[in-house]
Design a protein around this motif. Sequence first.
Motif, PDB file in Angstrom:
ATOM      1  N   GLU A  53      63.224  -5.076  53.708  1.00  0.00           N
ATOM      2  CA  GLU A  53      64.630  -5.177  54.114  1.00  0.00           C
ATOM      3  C   GLU A  53      65.375  -6.139  53.192  1.00  0.00           C
ATOM      4  N   LEU A  54      64.749  -7.251  52.863  1.00  0.00           N
ATOM      5  CA  LEU A  54      65.362  -8.229  51.963  1.00  0.00           C
ATOM      6  C   LEU A  54      65.575  -7.619  50.577  1.00  0.00           C
ATOM      7  N   ALA A  55      64.590  -6.886  50.087  1.00  0.00           N
ATOM      8  CA  ALA A  55      64.726  -6.229  48.779  1.00  0.00           C
ATOM      9  C   ALA A  55      65.881  -5.234  48.784  1.00  0.00           C
ATOM     10  N   ALA A  56      66.003  -4.467  49.859  1.00  0.00           N
ATOM     11  CA  ALA A  56      67.085  -3.483  49.957  1.00  0.00           C
ATOM     12  C   ALA A  56      68.451  -4.164  50.008  1.00  0.00           C
ATOM     13  N   LEU A  57      68.551  -5.251  50.753  1.00  0.00           N
ATOM     14  CA  LEU A  57      69.815  -5.987  50.818  1.00  0.00           C
ATOM     15  C   LEU A  57      70.171  -6.589  49.465  1.00  0.00           C
TER      16      LEU A  57
END
Length: 158
Positions: A53-57
Motif C-alpha cells: 500500500e505504501l509503495a502504491a501511494l
Amino acid sequence: MSNQYKWINLSYLESIAEGDESIIEELINIFLEQIPEFTEGVDKSFTEKRWLELAALAHKAKSSVLSIGMEELGNRDLKNLELIAKELYVREISSKDNPDIKEIETSQQLEKNLRDYDEERQKWVKTHASEETVASIIDTFKTALTKAEEELKSEIRK
C-alpha cells in the motif's frame, strides 16, 4: 502564473493548460485535495507496515508532485520510498513461515521488477531498506508537501 517559487514549478501545468489560468487553478485544487490522502495514507501504511500500500501511494504521489514541478521529491525521494517499500514487502514474505501463494507470487514479481534496475540502484535499495529510512523519506515528503501547499495557495489567491 509565476515560477518564482522555491518548492513548486508550474511550467508543466502551464504547458498542458496552454496558459488557461482556470485550468491551472483547477489542477492545483485537485492536487491540494490529494494532500491529505497522501499524508494520512503514507502515515497509516507505514504504521501498519502495509508495504505494498505504501509503495502504491508513493507511486501515485510521485505523478502528482511531478506535475507541479517537484522533480527531486518525485524522481528521487518518492521513487526511493516506492522501491524500499517493495523490498521490505519481499523481506517480510521471505521471513514468513507459511506465506500464501498470492504473497509468494507478488513477492517474486517485485523481486523481478527490482532486478530491472541497474546494480547500483539495487544495491542502494537493499542497503537502505529499513523502517528508519522510510520514516525519514516520509518526513521529507510531508515537509515538502506543506511548503508546496503554501505556495500553491498563494498562487491561486492571485
